[in-house]
Design an enzyme around this catalytic site. Structure first.
Site, PDB file in Angstrom:
ATOM      1  N   ARG A  77       0.974  -1.386  -0.039  1.00  0.00           N
ATOM      2  CA  ARG A  77       0.000   0.087  -0.064  1.00  0.00           C
ATOM      3  C   ARG A  77       0.899   1.019  -0.146  1.00  0.00           C
ATOM      4  NH1 ARG A  77      -2.272  -4.123   2.679  1.00  0.00           N
ATOM      5  NH2 ARG A  77      -4.431  -4.443   2.187  1.00  0.00           N
ATOM      6  N   HIS A 103      -1.049  -2.653  -4.627  1.00  0.00           N
ATOM      7  CA  HIS A 103      -0.116  -3.455  -5.517  1.00  0.00           C
ATOM      8  C   HIS A 103      -0.185  -2.742  -6.880  1.00  0.00           C
ATOM      9  CE1 HIS A 103       0.214  -6.407  -2.499  1.00  0.00           C
ATOM     10  NE2 HIS A 103      -1.193  -7.058  -2.797  1.00  0.00           N
ATOM     11  N   HIS A 176       2.886 -13.231  -4.697  1.00  0.00           N
ATOM     12  CA  HIS A 176       1.982 -13.557  -4.009  1.00  0.00           C
ATOM     13  C   HIS A 176       1.167 -14.470  -3.919  1.00  0.00           C
ATOM     14  CE1 HIS A 176      -1.970 -11.415  -2.417  1.00  0.00           C
ATOM     15  NE2 HIS A 176      -1.367 -10.197  -2.048  1.00  0.00           N
ATOM     16  N   GLU A 313       5.024 -12.748   1.761  1.00  0.00           N
ATOM     17  CA  GLU A 313       5.464 -11.847   0.848  1.00  0.00           C
ATOM     18  C   GLU A 313       6.552 -10.949   1.279  1.00  0.00           C
ATOM     19  OE1 GLU A 313       1.848  -9.528  -0.465  1.00  0.00           O
ATOM     20  OE2 GLU A 313       1.008 -10.768   0.869  1.00  0.00           O
TER      21      GLU A 313
END
Length: 348
Positions: A77, A103, A176, A313
């Site tokens: 973000r 993203h 992801h 991630e």
């Protein structure tokens, strides 16, 4: 190694490349979003599926959960989609509740929702590339990105991400995948087991708290005495009803004698299978899939829902352009962005 056309998006062929290692690891990789569609790991009890994926290209174009893909140009973000770089202000498209950028932007703007170019492949590796032009989704600079997947023995998926630019820009890429270590091959037409009962260990003493919009507050807080203390393996399900979608400050850093650091371990108690994550990155985002919003039916007709998989991630810090004390994600000409992450599977 096999290469087939998986489908088309806007007239562009989407390839699926099947990789196999000498030790029996098998992966199916798509050029759509550079996605890992399937990953099978040999175990003493047979092959174990460890990721969620979908059967058709229509499922992937409809998927907004980024399943198995590479997120970018800036993974995670950026608050209000705004940042300042070298004295210039930039505004990105807002695709998280109309308030923030997640993203890399909205439909077709993030790297996870567009076709990549198939460059090369052999029996156990595949290379893909993506060219992101200056101004793409509001980001400055032409960015050339490369993703290499390699199957290594024993039981390892390696992801190498590199990028170069011709002007100062942001670059923060992340793999992801949604991992579930209790997905038997041939799991047909039934709900998948929830991954929230997997155990997790994080090599971290601190985490980055987030606000109600999942934007980092800027704090770096100790995990001790909080629901985010994973010094010892414990189930992600907890009595405090906490959903996990935040990051950990990894204890170690890459050094001359340590190319990859251990970031964390996910374990499936029923299959007694574990996944160790090793990376070059300073920050590990944990997402428990509690808001999973991808297609409801996946591989072999398995039905997906909340907590169908866990995302681990490795990346740079979220909202780092707006937090000067966070490890940044600025990439400049004559520099090369490089991330290597290995997902190492084993039984115990």
């Amino acid at each position: 190694m096999q290469d087939r056309i998986f489908g088309q998006v806007n007239g562009v062929d989407i390839h699926e490349v099947t990789l196999r290692s000498d030790g029996g690891v098998e992966a199916k990789i798509l050029t759509w979003g550079a996605a890992v569609r399937d990953l099978l790991i040999p175990t003493p009890l047979g092959k174990q599926r460890v990721v969620i994926g979908f059967d058709t290209i229509d499922d992937y174009t409809a998927d907004t959960a980024h399943a198995g893909t590479i997120a970018g140009r800036f993974a995670n973000r950026i608050a209000q989609g705004r940042f300042e770089l070298d004295g210039k202000d930039y505004q990105l498209p807002l695709n998280q509740d109309g308030k923030h950028t997640l993203h890399g932007g909205g439909d077709g703007q993030g790297f996870s929702r567009r076709p990549w170019r198939l460059e090369a492949h052999d029996a156990s590796s595949v290379t893909m590339s993506l060219q992101s032009p200056d101004g793409d989704a509001g980001f400055p600079g032409n960015l050339d990105v490369q993703c290499v997947y390699r199957l290594l023995d024993p039981g390892t998926l390696e992801v190498e991400l590199t990028a170069t630019t011709d002007a100062p820009t942001l670059c923060n890429l992340a793999s992801h995948g949604y991992f579930n270590l209790e997905l038997p091959v041939g799991f047909k037409n039934a709900p998948v087991p929830s991954a929230i009962d997997h155990e997790f260990l994080a090599e971290a003493d601190f985490y980055t708290p987030v606000d109600h919009d999942l934007i980092p507050t800027g704090e770096i807080r100790s995990v001790y005495g909080t629901p985010f203390d994973f010094h010892k393996p414990r189930p992600l399900r907890n009595q405090q009803k906490v959903n996990y979608d935040l990051g950990f400050v990894l204890r170690e850093t890459v050094s001359a004698d340590k190319k990859l650091i251990h970031a964390g371990t996910l374990s499936g108690p029923k299959t007694r299978m574990a996944m160790d994550v090793y990376t070059t990155e300073p920050h590990l985002q944990l997402y428990d899939g509690g808001a999973f919003n991808g297609p409801a039916v996946g591989l072999d007709g398995a039905r997906y829902g909340r907590h169908c998989g866990i995302c681990l991630e490795p990346q740079r810090y979220p909202d780092s352009p707006n937090r000067s004390h966070f490890v940044g994600a600025v990439l400049r000409p004559n520099e090369t962005y490089r991330q290597v992450t290995e997902y190492r599977f084993r039984t115990f």
